[in-house]
Structure formats: C-alpha cells, structure tokens
Write an enzyme that holds these catalytic residues in place. Structure first.
Site, mmCIF file in Angstrom:
data_model
loop_
_atom_site.group_PDB
_atom_site.id
_atom_site.type_symbol
_atom_site.label_atom_id
_atom_site.label_comp_id
_atom_site.label_asym_id
_atom_site.label_seq_id
_atom_site.Cartn_x
_atom_site.Cartn_y
_atom_site.Cartn_z
ATOM 1 N N ASP A 236 -56.182 -36.514 0.343
ATOM 2 C CA ASP A 236 -55.514 -35.569 -0.543
ATOM 3 C C ASP A 236 -56.492 -34.614 -1.218
ATOM 4 O O ASP A 236 -56.291 -33.399 -1.217
ATOM 5 C CB ASP A 236 -54.747 -36.318 -1.634
ATOM 6 N N ASP B 227 -36.572 -21.249 -8.457
ATOM 7 C CA ASP B 227 -35.846 -21.936 -7.388
ATOM 8 C C ASP B 227 -35.973 -21.105 -6.114
ATOM 9 O O ASP B 227 -35.378 -20.030 -5.999
ATOM 10 C CB ASP B 227 -34.384 -22.106 -7.786
ATOM 11 N N HIS C 213 -48.608 -39.550 4.391
ATOM 12 C CA HIS C 213 -49.352 -39.479 3.135
ATOM 13 C C HIS C 213 -50.825 -39.738 3.428
ATOM 14 O O HIS C 213 -51.214 -40.009 4.571
ATOM 15 C CB HIS C 213 -48.797 -40.463 2.110
#
Length: 394
Positions: free
Chosen positions: A176, A80, A146
């Site tokens: 991507d 984390d 995106h």
C-alpha cells in the site's frame, strides 16, 4: 500518553511556520479512495502542495473520515461522482490543477466520464496518477485484492518468513504505502517535471504489484549472483544469520543487525565473547550460534541491552512499539513525531534545509468549509452554488 516531541532544531516540521514547503504552488485534485492514493496525496500535501480531496458524501468505507491521519493537510469537499454536478466539479478543478490522484479499480472512472481522456481534454498538461493493485491492464487488472495479495503475486510475501514457518505480512507497509503510494507520488512528480518541459500531461500507472516487485530488486540481484538461497529464512537478511536477528530479552526484544565485520566484532566485545567461538560467516554454524545468542539476550532486560548497545558501534537496538517510539530520545530530539490537533503522529519526511515542510493541518471531513475550499481554487460564488447544490443523478 506520549508528550509532544521537541521540534527539530533547524529544519523540522513547524520550525519555520512561514515556509510553504518545497511543493508550494503545485495544485492537486484527489478523488477519495483508500490505501496508496491518500498516502500519495498526503505526501504531496505535507510538502506544501495545494491538495483538495473530493469525498463521497456519507462515505462509510474503510479509512474514510477525519480520524485518518492520511487525510491531513488538505480540505475535504463533498462530491458525488455519480451526479452531473459532481463530475463537472472534478473537471472544473482539473482545469487549473497540475496533478490528479485516484485509486479506483480500472474502468470505474471511465464509465463515469472522468477517465484520463475526459480530464486531459480539459487540461492537456495535467498528470493523471492512478493507484491500483494489479495495474491498468493484464489478466488480474479487474480482480479485487489487498496489500497481502499484491505482495504474494510480486514474490515479496513468500520471501518474508522464518525457516519452516508460513509467510508473515509486514503490515501494509510494502504494498500500500511503499510500492503503492510512495511510488505513485514519485511518478506524479516525475510526470510534473516532464510536463513543465513538454507542456503535455500523461497517465501514471502505479500498480502495487509492480512497485512491490521493484522494492525486491536487491534480493533478485543476490539471487542471480548465487548469494541468496531459495529456502526462506536461511539467508543473511531474512533471519537466517545469527548476527541479523530479533532476540527475546527478559521482558521484550532487541534487534541485532551487525552485518559488517567491524560491527560484529564490537558486538562480540560488548558481550565479552571470544571471536574464535563465534565465527561470523560459517553458515553451517548459524543456527547453533543463534541459540547461543538467544540464551545470552534472555538473561537481561531490554533496558539493560539498550543502555549497553544503542550508543555503540554494534548495530543493536531495543525493539520499540508504535506507542513507545515517539518517546525515544532520538525521535524526540529530531521531532520525528508531531502533535497535530491533539493527535500524535509521524511528522512529514524527508527534511529540507531551505524550504522545510510546514506542520500539516489536521484531517477534515466534508462540511461547512466546502465553499471556502472551492473558493481557494478560484471558483466563484455562482459556480460553487451550482456545483454543490442538490445532486442530479444521471
């Protein structure tokens, strides 16, 4: 269900299980993200790099989890980044790493104390790779997007369309994975080569808009030379030409790519067509000839055309889907697809003659193997216990 393809004889993945791969000895810290960053990390892991993926516990984001083949070939450790222990774990691992891979939006890691300045302070020779859509600066740097958005801004999406139709997004292959992840991996390795000479690391800014624009270089060359019309769908490589097109068959599709005159001549010969009636470079007749080809290809099945063309010098193949491609005899012979833990997926590429890539381990979720993964990076039992104990948020 496709059966496992035969391994490639003489250098395919898994053919030399003792081979560590050409990137053996390279150590990579991956801060878990989606899209281009894990693809770049996969490419490095496929080639034998020792990659450790640090993943937010309980991450429910798109792409997270061991189902995703992009995560193959490396352990995933719960980390984390919003906790003191999580940040220190990243920095400790970075001390002995060669590369860091991250795919966060600009400024996020800086605010967490894990930006390039923080990490390079621990390891000045480290190469810090950053994958984003618009880059680390510029008017759109902090704007979300995106693949489809990055293709649009780079000019690629507007060019991928048939005449009179709207643009068609080419899956996520161009932004991507091609312009993003593949160029990030290339940049990281370029930085690594330089760092081993200079002893100094640096930041690799891999923006998908930049990378996608780079992939269009030849089309800019054609345009500047006057050989590329502004109207999409009217050029040789964008479905304008009858000899570079996808055609319906009686039950599927064939791809025709007979660009060179010798291949076009063979195409006509196999179709028993008169070259005088099918001139290749009379652009004014391309639409007419396309209709004539379309009528011919619809008269037979895909299997018929595959049998007629695929071993000839005409550049014509059947069109295969994702589920069909692994069973193609060529792909089976080369081991282009491999089965990993029961899941069929593309094999590592490219091929190496002396240090072939090993068959990747399956993707993993963070869990009971975290301690072993960290121990493999040289952390002692006390450090592992300290850095993985219940989080203290700051």
């Amino acid at each position: 269900m496709s059966t496992q393809p035969a391994p490639y004889p003489g250098g395919g993945p898994g053919e030399h299980p003792s081979s560590p791969g050409p990137l053996a000895g390279v150590k990579v810290v991956e801060l878990a993200a989606i899209g281009p960053a894990p693809f770049a990390a996969m490419l490095l892991a496929d080639m034998g790099a020792q990659v450790i993926r640090l993943e937010r516990p309980g991450d429910g984001s798109v792409g997270a989890g061991s189902w995703n083949h992009l995560h193959r070939g490396r352990p995933s450790v719960a980390c984390d980044l919003s906790t003191t222990q999580g940040r220190e774990l990243v920095l400790r691992l970075a001390e002995t790493a060669d590369l860091v891979v991250e795919g966060f939006r600009p400024g996020v890691l800086e605010r967490l104390g894990l930006g390039p300045d923080d990490v390079l302070a621990r390891n000045p020779a480290l190469v810090y790779g950053r994958a984003t859509g618009y880059g680390q600066d510029g008017p759109l740097a902090t704007v979300p997007g995106h693949d489809i958005n990055y293709l649009a801004v780079a000019g690629a999406l507007g060019a991928i369309r048939r005449h009179g139709q709207r643009p068609l997004a080419p899956l996520s292959l161009v932004g991507d994975f091609g312009g993003g992840g593949m160029l990030l991996a290339f940049g990281l390795l370029c930085g690594l080569v330089e760092a081993r000479t200079s002893g100094r690391g640096q930041v690799v800014d891999a923006a998908m808009v930049d990378g996608t624009a780079l992939l269009t270089t030849v089309f800019h060359a054609l345009r500047n030379a006057g050989d590329w019309a502004e109207e999409p769908g009217t050029n040789v490589l964008d479905s304008g030409a009858h000899f570079y097109e996808v055609y319906d068959t009686a039950d599927g599709h064939v791809a025709v790519g007979a660009l060179e005159p010798k291949f076009y001549a063979e195409l006509l010969r196999l179709l028993a067509l008169d070259p005088a009636e099918f001139p290749q470079w009379e652009r004014a007749r391309w639409t007419e000839l396309k209709h004539r080809f379309a009528r011919i290809f619809r008269t037979r099945t895909t299997a018929h055309w595959a049998e007629l063309f695929e071993h000839e010098q005409a550049c014509v193949t059947a069109v295969y889907g994702l589920g069909d491609a692994p069973d193609h005899p060529h792909n089976r012979a080369r081991g282009t697809f491999v089965e990993i833990d029961g899941a069929l997926q593309p094999a590592p590429a490219p091929r190496f003659s002396r240090t072939p890539a090993p068959t990747p381990a399956p993707a993993a979720d963070p869990g009971p193997d975290d301690g072993a993964a960290l121990a493999a990076w040289g952390l002692g039992a006390d450090d592992i216990a300290t850095l993985t104990r219940s989080p203290e948020r700051t």
